[in-house]
Design a protein around this motif. Structure first.
Motif, PDB file in Angstrom:
ATOM      1  N   UNK A   2      -0.736  -6.013   9.752  1.00  0.00           N
ATOM      2  CA  UNK A   2      -1.610  -6.063   8.577  1.00  0.00           C
ATOM      3  C   UNK A   2      -1.712  -4.693   7.925  1.00  0.00           C
ATOM      4  N   UNK A   3      -1.714  -3.631   8.762  1.00  0.00           N
ATOM      5  CA  UNK A   3      -1.796  -2.270   8.224  1.00  0.00           C
ATOM      6  C   UNK A   3      -0.534  -1.920   7.438  1.00  0.00           C
ATOM      7  N   UNK A   4       0.614  -2.363   7.931  1.00  0.00           N
ATOM      8  CA  UNK A   4       1.876  -2.100   7.226  1.00  0.00           C
ATOM      9  C   UNK A   4       1.891  -2.803   5.873  1.00  0.00           C
ATOM     10  N   UNK A   5       1.264  -3.984   5.805  1.00  0.00           N
ATOM     11  CA  UNK A   5       1.182  -4.695   4.523  1.00  0.00           C
ATOM     12  C   UNK A   5       0.185  -4.023   3.589  1.00  0.00           C
ATOM     13  N   UNK A   6      -0.818  -3.352   4.171  1.00  0.00           N
ATOM     14  CA  UNK A   6      -1.851  -2.700   3.360  1.00  0.00           C
ATOM     15  C   UNK A   6      -1.311  -1.458   2.644  1.00  0.00           C
ATOM     16  N   UNK A   7      -0.398  -0.734   3.284  1.00  0.00           N
ATOM     17  CA  UNK A   7       0.110   0.507   2.698  1.00  0.00           C
ATOM     18  C   UNK A   7       0.767   0.312   1.329  1.00  0.00           C
ATOM     19  N   UNK A   8       1.675  -0.666   1.180  1.00  0.00           N
ATOM     20  CA  UNK A   8       2.238  -0.889  -0.169  1.00  0.00           C
ATOM     21  C   UNK A   8       1.175  -1.263  -1.196  1.00  0.00           C
ATOM     22  N   UNK A   9       0.135  -2.000  -0.742  1.00  0.00           N
ATOM     23  CA  UNK A   9      -0.947  -2.372  -1.641  1.00  0.00           C
ATOM     24  C   UNK A   9      -1.708  -1.160  -2.149  1.00  0.00           C
ATOM     25  N   UNK A  10      -1.936  -0.171  -1.275  1.00  0.00           N
ATOM     26  CA  UNK A  10      -2.623   1.068  -1.677  1.00  0.00           C
ATOM     27  C   UNK A  10      -1.753   1.858  -2.644  1.00  0.00           C
ATOM     28  N   UNK A  11      -0.461   1.958  -2.348  1.00  0.00           N
ATOM     29  CA  UNK A  11       0.447   2.698  -3.231  1.00  0.00           C
ATOM     30  C   UNK A  11       0.536   2.039  -4.607  1.00  0.00           C
ATOM     31  N   UNK A  12       0.595   0.700  -4.611  1.00  0.00           N
ATOM     32  CA  UNK A  12       0.651  -0.021  -5.881  1.00  0.00           C
ATOM     33  C   UNK A  12      -0.626   0.188  -6.692  1.00  0.00           C
ATOM     34  N   UNK A  13      -1.771   0.182  -6.012  1.00  0.00           N
ATOM     35  CA  UNK A  13      -3.052   0.400  -6.696  1.00  0.00           C
ATOM     36  C   UNK A  13      -3.122   1.811  -7.299  1.00  0.00           C
ATOM     37  N   UNK A  14      -2.690   2.819  -6.539  1.00  0.00           N
ATOM     38  CA  UNK A  14      -2.711   4.202  -7.051  1.00  0.00           C
ATOM     39  C   UNK A  14      -1.800   4.342  -8.269  1.00  0.00           C
ATOM     40  N   UNK A  15      -0.626   3.694  -8.205  1.00  0.00           N
ATOM     41  CA  UNK A  15       0.292   3.727  -9.342  1.00  0.00           C
ATOM     42  C   UNK A  15      -0.348   3.082 -10.565  1.00  0.00           C
ATOM     43  N   UNK A  16      -0.995   1.943 -10.364  1.00  0.00           N
ATOM     44  CA  UNK A  16      -1.656   1.237 -11.465  1.00  0.00           C
ATOM     45  C   UNK A  16      -2.822   2.047 -12.017  1.00  0.00           C
ATOM     46  N   UNK A  17      -3.540   2.741 -11.126  1.00  0.00           N
ATOM     47  CA  UNK A  17      -4.709   3.529 -11.545  1.00  0.00           C
ATOM     48  C   UNK A  17      -4.288   4.686 -12.459  1.00  0.00           C
ATOM     49  N   UNK A  18      -3.295   5.479 -12.021  1.00  0.00           N
ATOM     50  CA  UNK A  18      -2.854   6.623 -12.829  1.00  0.00           C
ATOM     51  C   UNK A  18      -2.163   6.156 -14.117  1.00  0.00           C
ATOM     52  N   UNK A  19      -1.530   5.010 -14.056  1.00  0.00           N
ATOM     53  CA  UNK A  19      -0.926   4.453 -15.273  1.00  0.00           C
ATOM     54  C   UNK A  19      -1.996   4.012 -16.266  1.00  0.00           C
ATOM     55  N   UNK A  20      -3.090   3.387 -15.722  1.00  0.00           N
ATOM     56  CA  UNK A  20      -4.156   2.887 -16.595  1.00  0.00           C
ATOM     57  C   UNK A  20      -4.883   4.019 -17.300  1.00  0.00           C
ATOM     58  N   UNK A  21      -4.948   5.195 -16.679  1.00  0.00           N
ATOM     59  CA  UNK A  21      -5.638   6.331 -17.288  1.00  0.00           C
ATOM     60  C   UNK A  21      -4.935   6.810 -18.557  1.00  0.00           C
ATOM     61  N   UNK A  22      -3.655   6.524 -18.662  1.00  0.00           N
ATOM     62  CA  UNK A  22      -2.886   6.980 -19.818  1.00  0.00           C
ATOM     63  C   UNK A  22      -2.849   5.935 -20.926  1.00  0.00           C
ATOM     64  N   UNK A  23      -3.360   4.718 -20.627  1.00  0.00           N
ATOM     65  CA  UNK A  23      -3.331   3.644 -21.613  1.00  0.00           C
ATOM     66  C   UNK A  23      -4.610   3.630 -22.432  1.00  0.00           C
TER      67      UNK A  23
END
Length: 644
Positions: A2-23
């Motif tokens: 479950x932890x291994x599945x969580x890591x990509x989710x955190x990375x995807x969220x961080x990518x979406x967060x920094x992308x959203x700040x520029x929109x």
């Protein structure tokens, strides 16, 4: 995993967060990644709570080959059954080695033995067995209920020994339990009747163990069962009272912050007094967030507060999502927040008295609208007079709670005047009599309503789309309502054309029950002395399967089910000389047969022993069947036998 599945989710969220700040305008990517992250966090939290992922859990330190010594601390007292007192305990050690995990402890009822108290520590030696599942279809699954509480094994002290240790567990819950015992002892000095005392303990202390079955059933029939559990209703009333009591503080500098802080502090003080039971913790957490939402004074703030509390609770205790009280509490509050403003649009009373009762009725209707499908699914009944119950009781529940707190305080300091105690006793008695009177109108209690999970989901889909349309009319929303209505109709049509054809051997102690089910009809063969339709296990089965008709007949010696024969051997031991191929053998009434000799001539597909046989005989049969490599089923262990 479950932890291994969580890591990509955190990375995807961080990518979406920094992308959203520029929109300039946010898009669906950030919202979707946030939802996915919460979902993965839920999976991770749920996996952490599973015993197999906890190396120190006691299930990893026990085996069935030898006895174990366990050190326990009593956490909670449960409602007893006819034979045993029940407790949830925390395992501290197994055979002297540190361990943890919750355990169900069964103490046989004995007038010479004192019951356990919260905080007491025990040393026990007993076999730990899984909590047994139900033996018949559509019975309450106590094993699942305990598993969701984190309880995976039980220790029956009827077959074990125990010793109370001198040292007691210390902590917040133990201190609260000691206070509750002091309060109960103080109240008993003022000669409250048993029904009155048990109701006061349920309303104010969260202790429902002493409520009689008759009182409980009457509250359920009257639609007032929510009053017996210290949950959202009680905490909500207390929060509103505290909100009004501390309102003058808002005139001070930082007064809103101080007011909210004191409200939340008092709510959690009440939760500690009520024993920090799951229902109380859930309710206080939710209303702590709502207390903040009330200060924001926006409906969106209230909704956000509800969902934040929901998220927090599920991250800490993911198993709570399966508990009935959790589901009903949040659905009721959400339904009130969403539907009550819409109901108020329909009618605006001219004076304050009418407005008060209309507000009360609209809140009741909104809450009932939200919980009705789930209530029908779990309880299979609908109290038609629920609105009358709430109109008669809810206006005075606040007075009952406030006066109850005053009575408890005065009783603790031994300054409770007899006239106040008598007055409060009369108020509680009036409450019980009112509920009894409403419950007495049985023609308004609609019982035995079959309701499937598919119906629950389709009804909630329909209610959600209807809410959106009611809030703001639009073509797309109207289309959504029509589609949900079609889905709802499809669920009912599919249930009408179902094809169910099977043979069932039920488990019933000292009796035999064999049934053939054809679509919505049940043909029951039995040797009971009274009508079988009065049996609770059959009532549950009829409701769960939504069966319309039951017919009864004496037991037969042979049954046919889709090419399979079920042959019955009763206490006479009679067996036909010729038997069909692929026969299932049903042993009833402890027949005096030599099973080994019988199996030499007859090769059954399976042997079934029901609840009418002696346990000692069943052990011998099981051993013989195992030696002959023939499947053996005992309904007292394996549950009802179903032949499709």
């Amino acid at each position: 995993m479950a932890f291994l599945a969580l890591l990509p989710g955190i990375l995807l969220f961080l990518l979406a967060y920094f992308r959203a700040r520029k929109l300039l305008f946010p898009d669906l990517f950030f919202g979707s990644s946030t939802a996915l992250l919460f979902f993965l966090f839920g999976i991770f939290s749920a996996s952490l709570h599973l015993p197999q992922n906890q190396p120190q859990h006691y299930i990893h330190k026990i085996s069935s080959e030898k006895a174990h010594f366990l050190k326990l601390s009593i956490l909670e007292t449960l409602k007893p059954d006819a034979f045993s007192d029940k407790y949830i305990a925390e395992v501290n050690a197994v055979n002297g080695k540190s361990a943890h995990g919750k355990l169900l402890v069964l103490l046989p009822k004995d007038s010479l033995k004192k019951p356990f108290l919260e905080g007491e520590q025990l040393l026990i030696s007993a076999d730990l067995t899984p909590v047994p599942p139900p033996l018949n279809l559509h019975q309450f699954n106590y094993a699942d209920f305990m598993n969701r509480k984190g309880v995976w094994r039980q220790a029956n002290l009827r077959q074990g020994t125990f010793k109370k240790l001198q040292k007691k567990e210390s902590g917040l819950k133990t201190s609260a339990a000691n206070w509750r015992r002091k309060i109960s002892a103080a109240l008993k000095k003022h000669h409250f009747e048993q029904d009155e005392l048990s109701l006061v303990q349920a309303l104010l202390l969260g202790q429902k163990q002493d409520i009689s079955a008759q009182t409980y059933n009457n509250f359920a029939a009257a639609g007032a069962i929510h009053i017996l559990a210290v949950s959202g209703l009680h905490v909500g009333i207390i929060m509103l009272m505290l909100h009004w009591l501390f309102k003058p503080l808002t005139g001070l500098k930082n007064g809103k912050f101080l007011k909210t802080f004191l409200v939340i502090l008092c709510l959690w003080g009440f939760a500690v007094l009520a024993g920090l039971s799951p229902s109380v913790v859930r309710a206080v957490t939710m209303f702590s967030f709502l207390a903040v939402g009330l200060e924001i004074k926006r409906r969106t703030g209230t909704l956000n507060s509800i969902f934040l509390s929901l998220l927090l609770l599920l991250l800490v205790k993911p198993g709570w999502i399966f508990e009935v009280g959790f589901q009903l509490s949040y659905l009721a509050v959400l339904s009130i927040v969403l539907f009550q403003p819409l109901l108020n649009r329909l009618y605006t009373p001219a004076n304050r008295i009418l407005k008060y009762f209309w507000d009360l009725l609209s809140v009741t209707l909104a809450a009932q609208l939200g919980v009705l499908p789930l209530s029908l699914y779990y309880f299979h009944q609908f109290p038609g007079l629920f609105f009358l119950t709430n109109l008669l009781i809810l206006p005075f529940l606040g007075v009952i709670l406030i006066m109850g707190v005053l009575v408890i305080f005065l009783a603790l300091v031994d300054m409770l005047p007899s006239f106040i105690a008598e007055t409060y006793g009369i108020i509680i008695k009036i409450l019980i009599k009112t509920v009894d009177w409403i419950a007495g109108h049985e023609q308004f209690l609609f019982k035995d309503i079959g309701f499937s999970l598919a119906e629950v989901l389709s009804w909630y889909l329909f209610l959600f789309t209807a809410f959106l349309l009611w809030k703001s009319f639009g073509y797309k929303r109207l289309l959504a309502v029509l589609i949900s209505a079609i889905i709802l109709q499809s669920v009912y049509i599919s249930s009408e054309v179902r094809q169910e054809n099977r043979l069932i051997v039920f488990h019933k102690s000292r009796s035999s029950l064999v049934a053939t089910q054809h679509n919505d009809q049940l043909m029951l063969y039995h040797n009971l002395k009274s009508p079988a339709k009065d049996l609770k296990l059959l009532q549950n089965f009829m409701v769960g399967e939504d069966l319309q008709q039951i017919r009864e007949a004496p037991l037969k010696n042979i049954y046919l089910q889709k090419g399979h024969f079920l042959m019955l051997i009763d206490s006479s031991g009679f067996l036909p000389k010729q038997t069909p191929f692929n026969t299932h053998l049903l042993l009833t009434g402890a027949p005096g047969i030599n099973l080994e000799r019988l199996l030499m001539n007859l090769k059954p597909a399976a042997i079934i022993a029901d609840g009418s046989n002696y346990p000692s005989v069943i052990k011998k049969w099981k051993k013989t069947a195992k030696a002959k490599h023939i499947p053996f089923f005992y309904t007292g262990e394996d549950g009802a036998y179903i032949l499709e």
